[in-house]
Scaffold this active site. Structure first.
Site, PDB file in Angstrom:
ATOM      1  N   GLU A  44      -3.874   4.012  -8.308  1.00 28.24           N
ATOM      2  CA  GLU A  44      -5.117   4.632  -7.823  1.00 28.24           C
ATOM      3  C   GLU A  44      -5.154   6.076  -8.314  1.00 28.24           C
ATOM      4  O   GLU A  44      -4.300   6.887  -7.973  1.00 28.24           O
ATOM      5  CB  GLU A  44      -5.226   4.600  -6.296  1.00 28.24           C
ATOM      6  CG  GLU A  44      -6.591   5.175  -5.894  1.00 28.24           C
ATOM      7  CD  GLU A  44      -6.772   5.490  -4.418  1.00 28.24           C
ATOM      8  OE1 GLU A  44      -6.067   4.910  -3.561  1.00 28.24           O
ATOM      9  OE2 GLU A  44      -7.638   6.331  -4.135  1.00 28.24           O
ATOM     10  N   HIS A  66       0.846  -1.203   0.000  1.00 31.19           N
ATOM     11  CA  HIS A  66       0.000   0.000   0.000  1.00 31.19           C
ATOM     12  C   HIS A  66       0.878   1.249   0.000  1.00 31.19           C
ATOM     13  O   HIS A  66       1.713   1.418   0.889  1.00 31.19           O
ATOM     14  CB  HIS A  66      -0.885  -0.012   1.242  1.00 31.19           C
ATOM     15  CG  HIS A  66      -1.823   1.146   1.315  1.00 31.19           C
ATOM     16  ND1 HIS A  66      -1.883   1.984   2.395  1.00 31.19           N
ATOM     17  CD2 HIS A  66      -2.751   1.603   0.421  1.00 31.19           C
ATOM     18  CE1 HIS A  66      -2.817   2.901   2.196  1.00 31.19           C
ATOM     19  NE2 HIS A  66      -3.349   2.698   1.007  1.00 31.19           N
ATOM     20  N   ASP A 115      -0.944   6.249  -5.162  1.00 31.47           N
ATOM     21  CA  ASP A 115      -1.933   7.271  -5.512  1.00 31.47           C
ATOM     22  C   ASP A 115      -1.323   8.237  -6.522  1.00 31.47           C
ATOM     23  O   ASP A 115      -0.183   8.672  -6.352  1.00 31.47           O
ATOM     24  CB  ASP A 115      -2.322   8.057  -4.257  1.00 31.47           C
ATOM     25  CG  ASP A 115      -2.740   7.140  -3.132  1.00 31.47           C
ATOM     26  OD1 ASP A 115      -3.800   6.516  -3.246  1.00 31.47           O
ATOM     27  OD2 ASP A 115      -1.974   7.025  -2.145  1.00 31.47           O
ATOM     28  N   HIS A 123      -0.890  11.464  -2.005  1.00 35.38           N
ATOM     29  CA  HIS A 123      -2.190  11.059  -1.467  1.00 35.38           C
ATOM     30  C   HIS A 123      -3.094  12.224  -1.088  1.00 35.38           C
ATOM     31  O   HIS A 123      -4.294  12.201  -1.357  1.00 35.38           O
ATOM     32  CB  HIS A 123      -1.981  10.158  -0.244  1.00 35.38           C
ATOM     33  CG  HIS A 123      -3.254   9.667   0.355  1.00 35.38           C
ATOM     34  ND1 HIS A 123      -3.988  10.398   1.284  1.00 35.38           N
ATOM     35  CD2 HIS A 123      -3.975   8.531   0.150  1.00 35.38           C
ATOM     36  CE1 HIS A 123      -5.071   9.731   1.616  1.00 35.38           C
ATOM     37  NE2 HIS A 123      -5.095   8.592   0.953  1.00 35.38           N
ATOM     38  N   GLU A 155       0.271  -0.750  -4.744  1.00 39.86           N
ATOM     39  CA  GLU A 155      -0.711   0.314  -4.938  1.00 39.86           C
ATOM     40  C   GLU A 155      -0.025   1.639  -4.672  1.00 39.86           C
ATOM     41  O   GLU A 155       0.848   1.725  -3.796  1.00 39.86           O
ATOM     42  CB  GLU A 155      -1.861   0.117  -3.937  1.00 39.86           C
ATOM     43  CG  GLU A 155      -3.030   1.071  -4.113  1.00 39.86           C
ATOM     44  CD  GLU A 155      -3.004   2.321  -3.250  1.00 39.86           C
ATOM     45  OE1 GLU A 155      -3.963   3.088  -3.300  1.00 39.86           O
ATOM     46  OE2 GLU A 155      -2.005   2.539  -2.516  1.00 39.86           O
TER      47      GLU A 155
HETATM   48  O1  G3P Z   1      -6.344   1.726  -3.036  1.00 33.98           O
HETATM   49  C1  G3P Z   1      -6.575   1.369  -1.721  1.00 33.98           C
HETATM   50  C2  G3P Z   1      -6.417   2.525  -0.763  1.00 33.98           C
HETATM   51  O2  G3P Z   1      -5.206   3.179  -1.019  1.00 33.98           O
HETATM   52  C3  G3P Z   1      -7.544   3.507  -0.827  1.00 33.98           C
HETATM   53  O3  G3P Z   1      -7.500   4.483   0.172  1.00 33.98           O
HETATM   54  O4  G3P Z   1      -6.975   6.695   1.083  1.00 33.98           O
HETATM   55  O5  G3P Z   1      -5.272   4.894   1.185  1.00 33.98           O
HETATM   56  O6  G3P Z   1      -5.824   5.956  -0.985  1.00 33.98           O
HETATM   57  P1  G3P Z   1      -6.331   5.550   0.363  1.00 33.98           P
HETATM   58 MG    MG Z   2      -4.581   4.733  -2.281  1.00 33.05          MG
END
Ligand code: G3P
Ligand code: MG
Length: 248
Positions: A116, A3, A32, A45, A30
């Site tokens: 993402e 993550h 952002d 993020h 993953e």
């Molecule tokens: O993609 C999963 C997760 O990253 C979604 O929430 O706020 O951590 O981007 P966030």
């Molecule tokens: Mg995310």
């Protein structure tokens, strides 16, 4: 799946975090993607710069030339480890990376991205279009295709237009009542749900419809085991160092 790279092991959404994820044994990461003030896709993020970099201002108003110089170690140092954070601080791979630099790093590491799309307000379509147009030029056809996810359905619709052959995942905090229609319309392959809102019956229904099920952000081995027992396919985690050896 790591993550934001591997958020608990190195500063989130940096190249150092991608390396930490690879070292911990994940095959997917993953992260952002957001646009700078001059429309360049970077890994980030929050709408504002403060939490991770300590700088003042908003990403949507800051040009790439400034963003590239920002060190992204602040949150890691405060939340996880002061000593490790100080070692990361100032390293070139702990700056806010461009999407292009990140793609090169992932290709080197052999990792597949879950991109993402994280638009600032009003930029759902533009963020997806810009990010995916750029990534398509760099990502080789013989590597596993990036998985594109977003909470913003307009971003997923744009992804479907720009990169129709790249898989899409519908992100949600609460299990959406209209999941069947949304996933069909956006031609998604997976549901990505907040782990605490993940019920066995919903996992079963989504999987029976032919989709995969991912959950975020699972950082404990017991919670991870319970979710796998519910039929979840993918755990998105800040702690691949814990989860990969225990459950991988
Ligand atoms: O993609 C999963 C997760 O990253 C979604 O929430 O706020 O951590 O981007 P966030
Ligand atoms: Mg995310």
């Amino acid at each position: 799946m790591g993550h934001r790279g591997a958020k608990a092991l190195a500063p989130e959404n940096t190249l150092a975090s991608m390396r930490a994820a690879a070292a911990a044994g994940v095959t997917w990461v993953e992260f952002d993607v957001m646009l700078t003030g001059d429309g360049q896709p970077v890994l980030f993020h929050d709408d504002t710069l403060r939490r991770t970099t300590g700088a003042e201002g908003e990403m949507a108003r800051t040009p790439l030339a400034v963003v590239r110089g920002l060190d992204a170690t602040r949150h890691f140092t405060q939340k996880y480890s002061k000593a490790a954070g100080l070692r990361f601080r100032g390293q070139p791979e702990c700056r806010v990376p461009s999407l292009e630099e990140t793609a090169a790093c992932l290709l080197e590491l052999g990792l597949t991205p879950n991109v993402e799309i994280k638009p600032t307000k009003g930029l759902a379509v533009e963020t997806a279009e810009t990010a995916l147009t750029r990534l398509r030029k760099l990502w080789p056809a013989d590597r596993p295709a990036p998985l594109i996810s977003s909470f913003e359905r307009a971003s997923l619709a744009a992804a479907k237009r720009v990169a129709p052959d790249w898989p899409r995942g519908l992100l949600a905090e609460e299990f959406p009542a209209d999941w069947r229609q949304a996933m069909a319309e956006l031609d998604c392959v997976s549901m990505h749900l907040y782990w605490r809102r993940t019920r066995r019956a919903d996992v079963a229904a989504v999987k029976a419809a032919g989709y995969a099920f991912a959950v975020y952000t699972v950082n404990g081995v017991r919670a991870g085991r319970r979710l796998l027992d519910k039929g979840v396919d993918c755990l998105i985690t800040d702690r691949p160092d814990l989860l990969v050896p225990a459950l991988g």
